[in-house]
Every structure is written in C-alpha cells, then in structure tokens.
Enzyme design. Structure first.
Site, short mmCIF file in Angstrom:
data_model
loop_
_atom_site.label_atom_id
_atom_site.label_comp_id
_atom_site.label_asym_id
_atom_site.label_seq_id
_atom_site.Cartn_x
_atom_site.Cartn_y
_atom_site.Cartn_z
N PHE A 110 46.70 34.00 23.95
CA PHE A 110 47.75 34.34 24.91
C PHE A 110 48.93 33.37 24.90
O PHE A 110 49.85 33.54 25.71
CB PHE A 110 47.16 34.39 26.33
CG PHE A 110 46.03 35.38 26.47
CD1 PHE A 110 46.10 36.63 25.87
CD2 PHE A 110 44.89 35.05 27.19
CE1 PHE A 110 45.06 37.54 25.99
CE2 PHE A 110 43.85 35.95 27.33
CZ PHE A 110 43.93 37.20 26.71
N LYS A 173 42.46 43.61 38.95
CA LYS A 173 42.18 42.64 40.00
C LYS A 173 41.25 41.55 39.45
O LYS A 173 40.62 41.78 38.40
CB LYS A 173 41.57 43.33 41.22
CG LYS A 173 40.10 43.72 41.04
CD LYS A 173 39.53 44.20 42.34
CE LYS A 173 38.05 44.48 42.22
NZ LYS A 173 37.21 43.32 42.18
N LYS A 207 38.96 57.41 42.50
CA LYS A 207 37.78 58.23 42.74
C LYS A 207 38.16 59.51 43.49
O LYS A 207 38.98 59.50 44.40
CB LYS A 207 36.72 57.43 43.51
CG LYS A 207 36.12 56.30 42.70
CD LYS A 207 35.04 55.58 43.48
CE LYS A 207 34.43 54.46 42.64
NZ LYS A 207 33.69 54.98 41.49
N ASP A 260 36.56 39.62 46.44
CA ASP A 260 36.27 40.54 45.34
C ASP A 260 36.40 42.00 45.76
O ASP A 260 36.81 42.83 44.95
CB ASP A 260 34.85 40.27 44.83
CG ASP A 260 34.54 41.01 43.54
OD1 ASP A 260 35.43 41.10 42.67
OD2 ASP A 260 33.42 41.51 43.39
N HIS A 265 39.58 46.91 47.72
CA HIS A 265 38.97 48.22 47.90
C HIS A 265 38.89 48.63 49.38
O HIS A 265 39.32 49.72 49.76
CB HIS A 265 37.55 48.23 47.32
CG HIS A 265 37.48 47.90 45.86
ND1 HIS A 265 38.50 48.18 44.98
CD2 HIS A 265 36.50 47.32 45.12
CE1 HIS A 265 38.15 47.78 43.78
NE2 HIS A 265 36.95 47.26 43.84
N LYS A 363 26.03 42.26 48.01
CA LYS A 363 25.17 42.48 46.85
C LYS A 363 23.70 42.35 47.26
O LYS A 363 23.38 41.73 48.27
CB LYS A 363 25.50 41.46 45.74
CG LYS A 363 26.91 41.64 45.18
CD LYS A 363 27.15 40.71 44.01
CE LYS A 363 28.54 40.95 43.42
NZ LYS A 363 28.67 42.31 42.85
#
Length: 511
Positions: A110, A173, A207, A260, A265, A363
């Site tokens: 990069f 993201k 979605k 996260d 979301h 999680k």
C-alpha cells in the site's frame, strides 16, 4: 425462465419495472486485500453471481491487488477455487470463462509508488482491451489504518482521476473507532474522492428484510400509524451470534461488540425503524430522514443502570463445550474488551418521545439471530379479568433480519371453549415460504449498487460521525468502569442486561 439463460433468476430488477434488470454499464472492480477472508467468502462469489444473473457487462474486469507473487493464471485459479463452492446461482462454465477473461492480478503493497503505477497501467490496458471506459470502483477490503495510504496512492497515480470515466471507492467497516477518528478518516477520503463517489459498506443494509422495513411501514396503512409513542412501549434491536472469536482475537481486542456492531449495524436499523416517511426513496431523501433520526438520538443514563457489557466464559454451545474468551488463542486475559454490549437510547422527536430503544449484540449467545421487536403498550382499558388474560403478554411486531427472514405479529386470541380465556398467538410471514424468488446475497446488491451509482444503502460521512457521537459517551463510561461481567457461553448475556430492563418491568424478548 430457463436456467440456461444468463437472466435465469434476477431478484435485483429495477423496482419500477421488474422486467427490466438493473445491469451495470461498462466498468471494472479493483479489490485491495483480495487475498483476505472477506474477498474469498463474500466478494468474489458475489461477482460471479452477478455475472451469472446477467447483471455485469460482457467486458467487466476484475483486478486483484495484493502482496502475493501470482501470475494471471494463478490468481484466476484462486478465484475459481474461492467461488466454485460458494456461489448461490447454478454453476455455468460459459459465464465463468467470460468472467475469467477479464481477471488480472497486480502485485504490490500500500506504500510503493511503482506498484500503484503498475495498477494504473493495468486499468488503462483493460480500458482498451475490455471496453471498461475508464469506469472503476476500488474496493478497500483492508484494515482502516491503510485507508489513507491507499487513497493517497490512488490520487498520486491518477487512478482517482474521473476526467475519463467515473471513479468510486468502496470502504469496509470499521470506519474509525470514535467520532474524532471517523471525522479524520472522512477528511482523508474526501480529499481524494467527493462524497458522492464514496460508498461505505454496511452489509446489513443490503439484506432483503432490512429493506422490507421501508415497505412494511410506508406501503401499508395498517402499520405506519403504529410506529410511534402513542402505541409502542419500547423497541428491542438484537444481533446475536452463537460463534466466538475463533481466529479473530488479534483484530477484535480493543474493538469490542459495541464498536464492531452497535455503532453501524444496530444504529442503522434504529434509523430505518424510526425515520419519517421520505418524499421519495431516492438516496438523498432516504439519507436526509435517517440523519434526522440520528441527530435526535442520544444514549440514556445513568449508564451503570441503562447499559451492560460482558465477556463470555466456557460453556455449552448446543452440544459442544466451548472455551471462554480468556482461553481463546491470541487474546489477552487481562483485556476489558467486551463480547456483549447492550445500551438504551432515546429519540428526541414528537413521534418517539418517551420510547426507549434497547440495543444489544453479543457472541456465544443462545442462537444466531438478528431481529427488531416493537413491543406495544398494554390496552389503556381492559374489560377482561386478570384471570382471563394471565396467559397473554404484550403485543409484539417482530422483523426478523436473519436467519429466518420474515415478520411475526403476536397478539391475543380467544382460546376455543366455553370460557373467555385469552392466549397469545403468532401470525408469521416467512420470505422462504411466501416467495419463490431467491433473495440476493447482501454483497451482490451492494457491489451492483456501487457500480450503478445507487447510494441508498450506503451510510454517508455525516451518518457515520453521528453514530459515533451517539455511542462515544457509553464507550467513554465503559473505559473507566472496570471489567465486563462474565456470562456463560450459550446463554443470553450477563445479568446486568436483564437488570437494564427489569428496573422498568420489562424483559428481553427470547428469540
């Protein structure tokens, strides 16, 4: 239509006329980080499926950029291996051969000027040989710390120059880790690409069920008046995963569940549920309404009582006994990074005044599910006796985002018999049962939208910054609040999450 046709099945048709497919014009895609997991699992299969649906031009070109010392043939074999077992459409050799003719690979990192000069030369060659017309989308499937380097190199090498054809950048993201860092990243990216050419991926917005929120609300008179404080007691938005960190411990430590998932979301889902009806469904109108909601949203305190965070410990995940977070390879046992996050938000608007929005993600929870549950207020006057309604709970409208996409409405009904007893029943709509069309994978829709310059499903720089502004006070509090609570794998989170709702007589819905 026969499966031999390239348009064998196309759920990505223009909404105004489903007979007309939304086919991308002459264009190419460069994937930075093409050797990574996201590219192999999602991006490359999505490109093949788009080609198989007849939605990419015949001369579409795909250039992979990475550090591997691959020839075109070696990269082509890698792409074939990545997509063969993951495609969602029937395998068609003719489609693969046409796509493979436009596949190339450029070796580089990069920061090296010569590598980006090689990439610029390759795009010019593809413009001449494949007819891409100077139209290129650059997909940055790379860690955020490399965004600035890649953008600066794209500018230096002329790859961002839109004089001959359009140039767009697609960014994965996470976009920053707080409001200040997001603002700085936006400044860097917008110094090279105008905001109209920046597409920030939030795959949840691709979605089918998420987009159906707009249809459910604004195409049905029976639902839209109910989305307000006059009828809704509270809203629960849940994204639960049944997996642990696996091999992502190094990436995840220091980020956590809130950064996260909640910042992007879940707050995007909140905006779609709470927004007012736009004048049209153009990208600008949708973004304006979402931004109004985000600007009116703030976290509710005191955070010791209105938020919860946790780390999973060892336990039973179904029939498998799984290790705890602090036993995961590569994770610092002293880390305070949360794998469960829950917080309460309010929207200061006439429509939603006094309605708490409870967001949670984690999680190693009971099952994998993402849903939005709008819990209704109880009837202001109840003619039935408590004994008759003891089996009834609050009415709930549930929008299931995944995995069993659909909409569920829970309401009371009379139990058959001579007595006037009321019991809850479910009216359940399932996408898989109601439609024969296969829902497209989210990345298919989002890649196609980027090629078509359709930005409705991509958060703007203002939305990103507002989302961080909303979440930062909670994150700052957690940074000084000691260790997260433990919760056993396979359960639904720490006890603090239950206390969040029980203080007002509410409970989390069990999906």
């Amino acid at each position: 239509m026969s499966s031999e046709s390239p348009l064998w099945e196309n759920p990505l048709r223009d909404s105004a006329d489903r007979r007309v497919p939304r086919i991308a014009g002459p264009s190419g895609l460069v994937i930075f980080g093409v050797t990574g997991d996201l590219a192999r699992r999602k991006l490359l299969p999505a490109v093949y499926d788009l080609a198989n649906r007849g939605l990419l031009p015949a001369g579409f070109s795909l250039i992979g950029y990475g550090r591997r010392d691959w020839t075109k043939e070696e990269f082509e074999a890698e792409v074939l291996d990545a997509v063969r077992d993951r495609v969602r459409t029937p395998w068609r050799q003719a489609v693969w051969e046409q796509l493979a003719a436009g596949i190339q690979f450029v070796k580089g990192d990069f920061v090296t000027d010569s590598a980006f000069d090689d990439l610029a030369a390759m795009t010019r060659r593809m413009d001449e040989e494949r007819g891409t017309g100077g139209n290129w989308a650059y997909y940055l499937s790379v860690p955020p710390q490399y965004f600035s380097e890649v953008c600066n190199q794209l500018e230096r090498s002329g790859l961002a120059d839109s004089t001959d054809g359009w140039k767009r950048v697609v960014i994965e993201k996470p976009f920053g880790h707080d409001e200040d860092s997001a603002t700085e990243l936006n400044r860097i990216v917008n110094s090279v690409f105008p905001e109209s050419s920046v597409f920030r991926i939030d795959h949840y917005l691709g979605k089918e069920t998420v987009q159906n929120i707009l249809v459910l609300r604004f195409a049905n008179q029976m639902f839209e008046p109910l989305f307000s404080s006059g009828y809704i007691d509270h809203v629960q938005i849940t994204m639960a995963e049944d997996i642990g960190l696996g091999g992502r411990a190094g990436y995840y430590d220091g980020i956590g569940a809130a950064r996260d998932v909640m910042q992007n979301h879940l707050l995007q889902l909140l905006a779609l549920v709470a927004m007012d009806e736009p004048v049209t469904f153009s990208p600008d109108e949708l973004k304006a309404e979402k931004l109004k909601v985000l600007k009116a949203t703030r976290p509710v305190g005191p955070f010791a009582q209105t938020t919860a965070r946790g780390q999973y410990t060892a336990g039973w995940q179904g029939s498998e006994y799984v290790p705890g977070l602090r036993e995961e390879e590569g994770f610092d046992p002293a880390s305070t990074t949360e794998t469960y996050a829950a917080a309460t938000f309010e929207i200061n608007s006439r429509r939603w005044a006094g309605v708490p929005f409870h967001l949670r993600t984690g999680k190693r929870l009971g099952r994998r599910v993402t849903e939005i549950a709008l819990v209704f207020k109880d009837a202001p006057h109840q003619s039935f006796s408590p004994e008759q309604t003891e089996a009834q709970k609050s009415n709930v409208l549930v929008i299931r985002v995944q995995p069993d996409e659909g909409v569920l409405l829970r309401f009371g009904s009379k139990v058959p018999g001579s007595a006037m007893d009321v019991r809850d029943v479910n009216m359940d709509f399932s996408y898989s049962e109601a439609f024969t069309e296969q829902s497209p994978e989210a990345y298919e829709r989002l890649i196609l939208d980027a090629l078509l310059d359709e930005a409705s499903l991509f958060p703007t720089n203002e939305e990103v910054e507002e989302s961080w502004r909303i979440l930062d006070p909670v994150l700052n509090y957690w940074a000084t609040a000691g260790r997260p609570e433990d919760y056993e794998s396979g359960t639904w989170g720490p006890s603090g999450a239950d206390r969040m709702l029980s203080r007002h007589g509410r409970k989390w819905r069990r999906p």
